[in-house]
Design an enzyme around this catalytic site. Structure first.
Site, PDB file in Angstrom:
ATOM      1  NE  ARG A  77      39.087  58.074  56.415  1.00 39.84           N
ATOM      2  CZ  ARG A  77      39.255  58.957  57.659  1.00 39.84           C
ATOM      3  NH1 ARG A  77      40.414  59.242  57.999  1.00 39.84           N
ATOM      4  NH2 ARG A  77      37.714  59.863  58.079  1.00 39.84           N
TER       5      ARG A  77
ATOM      6  CB  CYS B  97      45.008  49.692  65.359  1.00 46.22           C
ATOM      7  SG  CYS B  97      45.596  48.246  63.986  1.00 46.22           S
TER       8      CYS B  97
ATOM      9  N   PRO C  44      43.063  55.238  68.961  1.00 45.20           N
ATOM     10  CG  PRO C  44      43.927  56.383  69.113  1.00 45.20           C
ATOM     11  CD  PRO C  44      43.676  55.583  68.365  1.00 45.20           C
TER      12      PRO C  44
ATOM     13  CB  CYS D 125      36.987  63.270  63.268  1.00 45.52           C
ATOM     14  SG  CYS D 125      37.687  61.279  63.980  1.00 45.52           S
ATOM     15  N   GLY D 126      36.819  60.450  60.793  1.00 42.17           N
ATOM     16  CA  GLY D 126      36.253  59.236  60.516  1.00 42.17           C
ATOM     17  C   GLY D 126      35.438  59.105  61.879  1.00 42.17           C
ATOM     18  CG  HIS D 127      36.342  57.510  64.666  1.00 42.77           C
ATOM     19  ND1 HIS D 127      37.687  56.740  64.425  1.00 42.77           N
ATOM     20  CD2 HIS D 127      36.501  55.666  63.830  1.00 42.77           C
ATOM     21  CE1 HIS D 127      38.687  56.132  63.745  1.00 42.77           C
ATOM     22  NE2 HIS D 127      37.438  55.143  63.918  1.00 42.77           N
TER      23      HIS D 127
END
Length: 434
Positions: free
Chosen positions: A232, A318, A320, A195-197
């Protein structure tokens, strides 16, 4: 049936259209037609969705930009259409967690079967088709104030392609055949994709990422669908790369290596800009994954891309995964998407909106129901709010009708010559109470 020569000439002409302005293809129309076969099935829903998505991105959206919500079921996408959302976002994160073909729960690390996202795309489109059949059978057509255009474009997550260029090619074809309007690929190493985060993200060399974009575009051309391709980059946060073989990446490589053999890089916006510029000629939209909802960082990225590629469409997550009120005040949150749109971010999406709303609302109901006065909480938290939402177009209060009971009553009646004693809505509690 068109001849090989006719197909080549038609494709060459198509590529001169404004739709393809600024798009680089390192292959010929002959190459594409060579791969099609003598019969090339039409992908109607993908065609319609791609054309609609392109129009929305070029002036037909209500707000001047598309703001989308993540969905992971057909029913969620259906409610989005009824509520006025203009496109559906389908994230790999949600599919990994709760909608994959392994029937298991995974983190966002490409652990689920690669055909899972295409399967959910198909499921959503099947729901759209049923909803459209239901309203059509009721005599509701375009122009009728009750008509809903259910066929929202679906933007699907291909993650890092689940392998090399051939995997990306086949995955893109599967997405299109399922009816996706747009697909995004990221520049991480597929075997350790995150995941990108999350931490631990590993980039592939820029040229390898470009080759996956080329593979995806080739797949779209072979199917004959103008699918939108989103590139991306995770280079703002990723500080590892598989190899130092690409001179394009050399300025960001530190020389340090890890125990796995990866090279350390200087993560940050400059590395992300470098990759965004490299991907722009091959993609319809460019997306820089960020760690916080940072308008200044978004502006820097947009300005750098537009300095070389004016008007290039941009996408923004955007997420969560951001603590919005910890990072921004309420006024900035309220204007955040409009400010992004002004910078050129014309596709904005809340990746995990579907799963967060689904899991939270069930917990909220279950917590009250288990601890409190039983049915009182279902009525207060679900049924009465549903009744109140009817004025805004919500119709699932009549849940039998919503899923097609009336439609299949019509099928039964037609088969039985115009009369039937076994139709389902007649005599139902829905007929008498709702």
């Amino acid at each position: 049936m068109k001849t090989r020569t006719q197909q080549i000439e038609e494709l060459q002409k198509e590529w001169t259209q404004p739709r393809w302005e600024g798009i680089t293809r390192p292959y010929s129309a002959e190459d594409v037609v060579k791969l099609r076969g003598s019969v090339n099935p039409e992908c109607t829903l993908a065609q319609l969705g791609a054309a609609k998505m392109w129009r929305l991105l070029h002036g037909e959206s209500k707000k001047g930009y598309i703001n989308s919500l993540g969905a992971l079921t057909g029913g969620q996408a259906l409610q989005q259409a009824k509520a006025g959302i203009e496109a559906v976002y389908l994230s790999g994160w949600q599919v990994a967690a709760d909608a994959n073909l392994a029937a298991s729960m995974y983190p966002d690390q490409s652990l689920y079967p690669a055909n899972s996202v295409p399967a959910v795309v198909e499921r959503i489109n099947n729901t759209f088709r049923r909803a459209d059949q239901i309203q059509w059978s009721a005599g509701i057509e375009p122009g009728d104030p009750r008509y809903v255009d259910y066929f929202l474009p679906i933007v699907a997550d291909a993650e890092a392609g689940f392998g090399g260029v051939l995997n990306a090619f086949e995955l893109m074809k599967a997405m299109i055949e399922a009816g996706a309007a747009a697909v995004h690929f990221e520049d991480q190493l597929a075997s350790v994709k995150k995941c990108g985060h999350m931490g631990g993200k590993v980039l592939v060399p820029t040229q390898e990422a470009i080759q996956k974009l080329v593979a995806a575009r080739l797949a779209a051309d072979v199917t004959g669908v103008p699918t939108l391709l989103v590139a991306r980059t995770d280079a703002d946060a990723a500080d590892l790369i598989t190899s130092d073989c690409d001179p394009y990446d050399s300025e960001f490589i530190t020389g340090e290596r890890t125990s796995e053999g990866f090279f350390r890089t200087h993560a940050g916006i400059e590395q992300a800009i470098s990759r965004g510029l490299a991907y722009a000629p091959y993609a319809d939209l460019v997306w820089c994954e960020t760690s916080t909802p940072d308008l200044e960082l978004a502006r820097r990225f947009a300005q750098a891309i537009h300095a070389k590629y004016p008007g290039k469409l941009l996408a923004y997550n955007c997420s969560p995964s951001f603590n919005w009120q910890k990072n921004l005040d309420d006024k900035t949150i309220a204007s955040f998407q409009q400010q992004l749109s002004d910078m050129g971010y014309k596709f904005q999406f809340i990746t995990l909106a579907g799963i967060h709303s689904m899991w939270f609302n069930m917990f909220d109901l279950a917590n009250a129901y288990a601890q409190g006065e039983g049915m009182k909480h279902y009525v207060e938290k679900v049924q009465q709010p549903e009744f109140a939402a009817a004025k805004d177009g919500y119709t699932f209060v009549s849940h039998q009708q919503e899923v097609g009971t009336g439609y299949f009553d019509k099928v039964t009646t037609i088969i039985q010559g115009g009369t039937s004693s076994v139709t389902a809505l007649t005599g139902s509690t829905e007929e008498s109470q709702f």
